[in-house]
Design a protein around this motif. Structure first.
Motif, PDB file in Angstrom:
ATOM      1  N   LYS A 227       2.488   1.877  -3.450  1.00  0.00           N
ATOM      2  CA  LYS A 227       1.556   2.433  -4.439  1.00  0.00           C
ATOM      3  C   LYS A 227       1.353   3.927  -4.197  1.00  0.00           C
ATOM      4  O   LYS A 227       1.334   4.734  -5.150  1.00  0.00           O
ATOM      5  N   THR A 228       1.221   4.345  -2.956  1.00  0.00           N
ATOM      6  CA  THR A 228       1.058   5.765  -2.644  1.00  0.00           C
ATOM      7  C   THR A 228       2.282   6.569  -3.062  1.00  0.00           C
ATOM      8  O   THR A 228       2.169   7.659  -3.656  1.00  0.00           O
TER       9      THR A 228
ATOM     10  N   LYS B  53       0.832  -1.206   0.000  1.00  0.00           N
ATOM     11  CA  LYS B  53       0.000   0.000   0.000  1.00  0.00           C
ATOM     12  C   LYS B  53       0.867   1.258   0.000  1.00  0.00           C
ATOM     13  O   LYS B  53       0.621   2.218  -0.736  1.00  0.00           O
ATOM     14  N   LEU B  54       1.923   1.254   0.819  1.00  0.00           N
ATOM     15  CA  LEU B  54       2.816   2.409   0.891  1.00  0.00           C
ATOM     16  C   LEU B  54       3.560   2.606  -0.433  1.00  0.00           C
ATOM     17  O   LEU B  54       3.755   3.740  -0.887  1.00  0.00           O
TER      18      LEU B  54
ATOM     19  N   TYR C   9       2.404   7.144  -6.930  1.00  0.00           N
ATOM     20  CA  TYR C   9       1.516   8.236  -7.403  1.00  0.00           C
ATOM     21  C   TYR C   9       2.103   9.603  -7.100  1.00  0.00           C
ATOM     22  O   TYR C   9       2.119  10.513  -7.941  1.00  0.00           O
ATOM     23  N   MET C  10       2.637   9.803  -5.896  1.00  0.00           N
ATOM     24  CA  MET C  10       3.205  11.086  -5.503  1.00  0.00           C
ATOM     25  C   MET C  10       4.419  11.445  -6.365  1.00  0.00           C
ATOM     26  O   MET C  10       4.587  12.586  -6.802  1.00  0.00           O
TER      27      MET C  10
END
Length: 964
Positions: A686-687, A683-684, A690-691
């Motif tokens: 993927k975030t 999850k981290l 995007y950033m």
């Protein structure tokens, strides 16, 4: 103990036991067969049994079993087939070596396999805990567990084989090969302790070989093959000792080699002697024995020059230069000055010992004997032609340090030569024993020698020198080191100087204290007075009274000598018999002791092995239980901490916790935590993706705009810097033109000054050149004069020697002629004495013959007057002189003097004459009283001449009594 009808049955039984995994039983069965007295005759099957036996011993690392079996097999095949024992021993050593190499390679592979980044990835908790407790590294543990036992077994193998093969003349080559392999083992694995033990073992073997010379199958050291094997073994020992830098052991090896050579009294091969002296040079150099080092180099040079025909001129020059530099490195003063008597005696013994090691003969008798010294060595180098082979730089250095006198610039000249000499050296092409020679190692010793020579020459020129000046004269060392060097020189009476630090000067000259001058004046005075007394009153020599007592001394001495010889032979026979009996008793006691010791050791070993196995099992069981308990407690604590952090209920609270339960719970919890962590990381990630993408899209236009602005700014800065550089260059050019115009007027003065300097230096050069040529001419003239004087002196000595020889020969010829003349006169004198004696004997015989005739005439007279008692012929008066004929016929022997038989018969006269016939016609043969009296008187006359007259008177007076 199982018995077998044939040895092959024991081999089959052993193979069956090996196939089922009972190697110990198989080994015991073969051991019982080999040690049994039933199979003492050698056969081929026993060799196959021994091969299998040693294989089992190597697999199980049973060194003692292997040694016992090989000793028994040696007894079996010693006199029948000794080559079989050799093959078995070779197979045994090969197996041991292969196992040791295999264990070493496995340890290396294990070390490489363990060389990973994460050491905790595949390790169990038990292994981690053991590694933390023991504190060992991976390599140390692998060596201790795998390599060390096999290396110990290989070392025990070498020792056992050497013990079995010692004092065996048929296996000398195998003994030497085993010793060489053991030496290589110590060298390869840097085993210094084992190397010392191995040298001591071989040394004891040789000692016992010389001690017990009546052993069976004892090697003969006088044989060339045996001597060569023993010398090769000692040479290999010497090489390995120097490679391992065990210098004390290397020196002991040198003593072993020298003792072996002196024991056999036969010179070894030249190649071995070259290696011997090459290693001696290294040993003496390391021990700072420069004098012995130089002598060893000299012996090595002599051998190489005499026997190495492949030696090139360059190599010979390099070796000769090393010999000369080694001799120069010796301190130029004697360190015996002021030493005590005990120190002098120890130094004398050490010199004799080292001279025997170097094979340099010393005369230890007489006062003016040759000794190991620096001066004698340099004279030997000159006489043996070493100086003709050295390089020019070394020769110049020798002349400068030993013969030249340059107190001011000696050190600077020597320093330039030492710089050249330090670059000489390199590998030798033909001298295999000396692979490399480097002359740079002699530079420190030569610098010290140069410093001593500078101080010595300065002391002859100056009385005092400033410390700063002396430091400049000796550029090698600081003044503190120069002072330290001079202290030893003053101590051993090489220099006489004193340093005054308060005034900053060095004083040369005689600075002895008053007590040193007066220390021996009384001894000198007493010696002088004793010599004067002997000259004035020479000692009176008492005449020996030995001649008075030498009458029966020769016979007494010979008898005593024979008696002592007989007594000595009896004592020696008794001593030999006693020694033989004692040796037999010792052998019997030793065999009994060895048997008892063997039985005791076997029982003790068996008991210790059982005790060790039992203790090991208990220890392992106890360690396993403790480790399981600790691991269970650690896992329980970790599980409880994790449960408290997460707010969960403690695991298995109040229940009985076991190791298996805790491991399963810990593994399940770790699996859950790992899955949750993986989800969070996905999850981290993927975030973050995007950033990062959004940030880069916004930054693209801003980066392009900043780039264009930066281009414009850099262009402006470049143009400004270019203009500034041009202006600065113009200013420098204008200033340089002004400086040139200002200095142009000084050009003529500069040329004049330059010409003056050149002319002055040219004059100085010409003057120095002329002085040098004059000095060279003087030296040449002096040397020419010296050669001329030397030739004259040699001619004079030769002429004088010839004259003395001629005089000696003439004196010997004169003595021979005198001796011959004396012998001839002696012969003539003896001949004259013999002639005189013969004439004297002839006169005596004539006198005896006359007396005999006179007696016969007296006896044949028919009528003799009875009234003539005073007849001087028959009865001489005592007061009247006796005629010569009567005195010669009747000599009067002294009392107790021996008279020969023929003289007694002559004096007695003819006894067998027939009696005179009776006047009255008596025809009976009965003796008359007068005849009895006459015969008794004649017998008495044989014992003394005094009764001759009485016997004749009795006979003459008895005649009338028988008349009618």
């Amino acid at each position: 103990m199982a018995t077998f009808a044939k040895p092959e049955n024991a081999l089959k039984r052993a193979e069956e036991l090996i196939n089922v995994g009972q190697k110990q039983a198989a080994l015991q069965a073969l051991h019982d067969l080999i040690t049994s007295k039933r199979y003492r005759a050698w056969q081929k099957s026993l060799e196959r049994i021994m091969f299998k036996y040693v294989e089992l011993c190597v697999d199980m690392r049973r060194g003692r079993f292997a040694k016992d079996g090989l000793i028994q097999y040696r007894i079996i095949c010693q006199q029948v087939n000794v080559s079989s024992l050799e093959e078995v021993i070779k197979h045994f050593m090969q197996l041991s070596t292969e196992k040791a190499e295999q264990a070493r390679s496995q340890a290396q592979a294990l070390e490489d396999a363990l060389d990973v980044e994460d050491l905790e990835a595949d390790k169990r908790p038990e292994d981690l805990m053991l590694s933390y407790v023991s504190g060992e590294k991976g390599k140390d543990r692998s060596d201790r567990e795998l390599v060390t036992p096999w290396f110990k077994f290989l070392w025990e193998t070498y020792r056992s084989v050497l013990e079995i093969l010692r004092n065996n003349s048929k296996l000398e080559a195998l003994y030497a090969m085993t010793a060489h392999r053991a030496f290589q083992f110590c060298k390869q694995y840097k085993r210094t302790t084992e190397f010392r033990r191995l040298c001591e073992i071989i040394r004891n073997h040789l000692t016992n070989l010389n001690k017990y010379k009546d052993q069976r199958d004892r090697p003969d050291l006088t044989a060339p093959e045996s001597l060569q094997l023993y010398l090769d073994t000692r040479m290999e020992q010497l090489k390995i000792a120097t490679d391992l830098e065990l210098w004390q052991e290397a020196f002991r090896s040198v003593e072993d080699i020298h003792g072996l050579m002196s024991l056999v009294k036969k010179s070894p091969k030249t190649q071995l002697m070259v290696v011997y002296y090459a290693k001696l040079t290294d040993i003496f150099w390391v021990s700072d024995s420069h004098l012995y080092h130089a002598y060893a180099w000299f012996r090595l040079f002599t051998l190489q020059k005499s026997y190495n025909k492949n030696l090139s001129q360059k190599d010979l020059q390099l070796i000769a230069s090393s010999v000369l530099l080694a001799a120069l490195s010796v301190t130029p003063y004697d360190q015996k000055h002021g030493a005590s008597h005990l120190e002098l005696e120890n130094d004398k013994e050490r010199n004799l010992r080292m001279a025997s090691l170097i094979n340099f003969t010393l005369d230890h008798k007489g006062e003016s004997r040759e000794t190991l010294s620096r001066s004698s060595l340099l004279m030997e180098l000159i006489n043996k032609g070493v100086m003709a082979c050295v390089s020019q730089e070394v020769k110049d250095l020798y002349n400068m340090l030993e013969h030249e006198f340059f107190p001011l610039d000696l050190a600077s000249r020597v320093q330039s030569l030492l710089g050249k000499i330090s670059k000489l050296g390199g590998k030798l092409s033909s001298a295999s024993s000396v692979p490399e020679v480097q002359l740079s190692k002699y530079v420190p010793a030569l610098e010290k020698l140069a410093s001593l020579r500078v101080l010595q020459q300065a002391s002859l020129v100056y009385q005092s020198v400033k410390i700063e000046t002396l430091s400049k004269m000796v550029p090698f060392f600081d003044f503190s080191l120069v002072e330290k060097i001079s202290v030893d020189a003053v101590k051993y009476n090489f220099l006489s100087m004193k340093v005054d630090h308060l005034k900053g000067v060095v004083l040369f000259g005689n600075v002895d204290i008053e007590s040193d001058k007066l220390s021996d004046h009384l001894a000198v005075l007493a010696d002088s007075l004793s010599k004067a007394k002997k000259l004035i009153y020479p000692p009176v020599r008492k005449q020996s009274k030995l001649a008075e007592n030498l009458n029966g001394l020769i016979e007494t001495v010979s008898k005593e000598h024979r008696r002592l010889l007989a007594r000595k032979s009896i004592i020696e026979k008794r001593k030999e018999e006693h020694e033989r009996q004692m040796l037999e008793m010792e052998r019997e006691e030793e065999s009994k002791r060895l048997k008892l010791q063997k039985i005791t050791e076997e029982a003790e070993q068996k008991r210790l092995a059982e005790e060790y196995i039992r203790r090991e099992e208990q220890r392992i069981r106890r360690e396993i239980e403790e480790r399981e308990l600790q691991e269970a407690q650690a896992l329980l604590l970790e599980a409880q901490k994790g449960a408290k952090k997460k707010g969960k209920k403690p695991l298995l609270e109040g229940e009985k916790v076991t190791k298996q339960t805790l491991i399963e719970l810990a593994l399940s919890e770790q699996l859950k935590e790992r899955q949750e962590m993986e989800k969070k990381l996905q999850k981290l990630a993927k975030t973050m993706d995007y950033m990062e993408r959004a940030k880069r899209e916004e930054e693209a236009s801003l980066i392009e705009q900043a780039f264009q602005q930066r281009l414009v700014q850099e262009k402006i800065i470049h143009e400004r810097e270019q203009l500034k550089e041009i202006e600065l260059s113009r200013q420098h050019h204008a200033g340089d033109l002004q400086e040139k115009n200002r200095l142009a007027r000084l050009l003529d003065n500069k040329v004049i000054f330059q010409q003056k300097i050149v002319d002055h230096r040219e004059l100085e050069y010409n003057r120095l050149k002329k002085e040098k040529e004059d000095r060279i001419n003087q030296i040449v003239a002096a040397r020419k004069h010296e050669r001329e004087m030397k030739r004259k002196m040699l001619f004079y000595l030769k002429s004088e020697e010839e004259r003395l020889t001629r005089l000696r020969e003439e004196e010997e010829a004169r003595k021979r002629e005198e001796e011959e003349r004396r012998k001839k006169e002696e012969i003539e004198r003896r001949a004259k004495l013999d002639a005189i004696a013969e004439r004297q004997r002839q006169r005596e015989r004539e006198a005896e013959e006359k007396e005999r005739l006179r007696r016969e005439a007296l006896l044949r007279r028919p009528t003799e007057p009875l009234h003539r008692p005073a007849d001087p012929v028959s009865v001489p008066h005592p007061s009247e002189p006796v005629p010569a004929a009567a005195a010669a016929a009747t000599p009067a022997p002294g009392p107790g003097k021996y008279v020969p038989k023929f003289l007694r018969e002559r004096n007695e006269g003819p006894k067998g004459a027939p009696p005179e016939p009776d006047r009255w016609g008596r025809q009976d043969n009965r003796p008359t009283p007068s005849s009895d009296i006459w015969r008794s008187e004649e017998r008495r006359s044989s014992f003394g001449g005094a009764r001759t007259s009485s016997s004749s008177s009795s006979w003459s007076s008895s005649r009338p009594r028988g008349a009618p």
